[in-house]
Motif scaffolding. Structure first.
Motif, short mmCIF file in Angstrom:
data_model
loop_
_atom_site.label_atom_id
_atom_site.label_comp_id
_atom_site.label_asym_id
_atom_site.label_seq_id
_atom_site.Cartn_x
_atom_site.Cartn_y
_atom_site.Cartn_z
N ASP A 173 1.06 -1.17 -0.10
CA ASP A 173 -0.02 -0.17 0.18
C ASP A 173 0.91 1.17 0.11
N VAL A 175 1.10 5.79 -0.25
CA VAL A 175 0.53 7.12 -0.11
C VAL A 175 1.31 8.05 -0.98
N LYS A 180 -3.68 7.33 -3.04
CA LYS A 180 -3.20 6.05 -2.57
C LYS A 180 -3.44 5.02 -3.67
N GLU A 209 3.33 2.77 2.58
CA GLU A 209 2.77 2.91 3.64
C GLU A 209 2.60 1.78 4.52
#
Lengths: 322, 132
Positions: A173, A175, A180, A209
């Motif tokens: 994940d 950002v 995102k 992230e």
């Protein structure tokens, strides 16, 4: 080393934004970056530090597990619940580097670190990874280099945790200034044929992230194994992470991953195909291990790595299918 | 750019922290930052703002371990010793030889061959053995 300004930021997004500005670079633990700066490979005016951004070092085992990008390798190694559910990841983290470095190095940094090829690491060699015309290792000192995908740049990817995360079908994940996104770990890495000057698809202003690991299938087992020249504190000669699920004596699903054999961590799909739907046996394991190294293109000094990789896959499978 | 190691040695005159390789391999520069052993050669000085840094000079509560290094021949030339001791204090008291080897994997010694160091750690952890 060139003088720089250390800019601590309060959020990952701010880190992304600041590091996208000219002459800036992002730093978490900083273990790899400082080395590259000392070699003159990076000469930033500003080092944007996300090391102390709060709230991104958590380890939630779930499953699914969610691990903040700033969790250190030491914490991954010592987290009992993580080790119970995702042992290959805990072992990959705990087997990397030294206690001192594991206390500083983060999961995000481990995934985003640059290769340790000795030609890439010296400013004098204008190699393909630096945008130059040739890979010096192809016809040079290459005993620790790749045995697969060696045509453009034959470095090996240095992340041990990536090998385990590939076996667990994890997602990364991120950002960043463009929002995102969640990237499959397989798509996260970029092979030299696509672009030799980078190892992953993080865009300017984009920061890892967290890493998310799906729940293991019922009856699944996993293992990480690393072969090295020294007993402790050594880079792998080859490493493997294997995850299999077995139901009623039949292998339902298998993921076999090889590390330190190619410019990006490599799924051994040939081995996976042989294992899926089969009943475990010594003969099956030997065939799968053989398939894991099929198509290898070793270099002048590293043909032995083909055999090492085969043996490591065989040992890993024996251990979890016993 | 000054590293934490440079500031400790040159500005604070705390020369117990040594420089070996300068690239995070030998552990001679080990210090504790907020209680965790790290290589001070890999830490830009500005990064420790607001943190607690412990060097060998400020270490307390490890007297038994330090005495054991003297008694058991754990130190020879002494360059690696401060780093060894700071890495060793992170180990559990009941650490076995494998734990000790793993815990000190980031500390290189070129004199004693490690046996004296392992002996020191085990002697400090097990009083009965220290009396042997």
């Amino acid at each position: 080393m060139k003088t720089f300004t250390l800019l601590p930021v309060r959020s990952l997004l701010e880190g992304g934004r600041e590091s996208a500005k000219p002459g800036s670079i992002l730093k978490a633990g900083g273990v790899d970056l400082l080395d590259r700066m000392k070699e003159g490979l990076e000469t930033p005016d500003r080092v944007v530090s996300i090391a102390h951004v709060p709230g991104h070092d958590g380890i939630e085992v779930g499953p699914p597990a969610r691990i903040g990008a700033l969790a250190t390798l030491a914490r991954l190694d010592s987290h009992a619940e993580l080790r119970r559910v995702y042992p290959a990841l805990a072992d990959a983290a705990g087997g990397a580097a030294t206690p001192q470095i594991r206390n500083m190095a983060t999961l995000g940094g481990n995934l985003a670190q640059r290769p340790r090829c000795w030609y890439f690491r010296q400013a004098e060699f204008d190699c393909t990874k630096k945008g130059g015309a040739q890979c010096f290792a192809l016809n040079g000192e290459n005993r620790f280099h790749a045995i697969f995908d060696t045509d453009v740049c034959c470095c090996i990817h240095p992340s041990a945790t990536a090998v385990a995360l590939l076996a667990y079908a994890a997602r990364v994940d991120t950002v960043g200034t463009r929002g995102k996104r969640s990237i499959s770990i397989e798509d996260f890495f970029v092979a030299p044929r696509e672009d030799p000057t980078r190892e992953n698809q993080l865009a300017a202003g984009e920061v890892i992230e967290a890493v998310v690991l799906p729940a293991p299938a019922p009856g699944s087992r996993s293992v990480y194994k690393k072969l090295k020249e020294k007993e402790s504190f050594d880079w792998p000669l080859v490493e493997t992470a294997v995850s299999v699920s077995v139901s009623r004596g039949t292998i339902q699903d298998a993921r076999v991953v090889l590390g330190s054999v190619s410019p990006v961590p490599r799924r051994a799909r040939g081995a996976e195909k042989i294992l899926a739907g089969a009943r475990p046996s010594a003969e099956l394991i030997a065939r799968a291990a053989e398939a894991a190294v099929a198509g290898a293109t070793p270099l002048s000094q590293n043909a032995h790595k083909v055999r090492l990789a085969r043996v490591m896959v065989e040992r890993a499978l024996r251990e979890i299918l016993a | 750019m000054k590293r934490l190691l440079d500031v400790l040695r040159e500005d604070c005159a705390l020369t117990g922290t040594k420089e070996g390789c300068g690239e995070g391999e030998c552990g001679a520069c080990t210090v504790l930052i907020d209680g965790q052993a790290v290589n001070s050669c890999l830490v830009p000085f500005a990064q420790v703002a607001g943190s607690s840094v412990t060097t060998i000079e400020g270490l307390t509560g490890a007297e038994a371990l330090q005495s054991a290094f003297i008694r058991e021949g754990g130190a020879q030339c002494g360059i690696c010793t401060p780093g060894m001791i700071l890495a060793a204090v992170a180990l559990p008291k009941d650490a076995d030889l494998q734990d000790i080897r793993r815990g000190l994997a980031g500390n290189i010694c070129r004199c004693t061959g490690y046996e004296g160091i392992y002996r020191s750690l085990r002697a400090a952890a097990i009083p009965a053995r220290a009396a042997d």
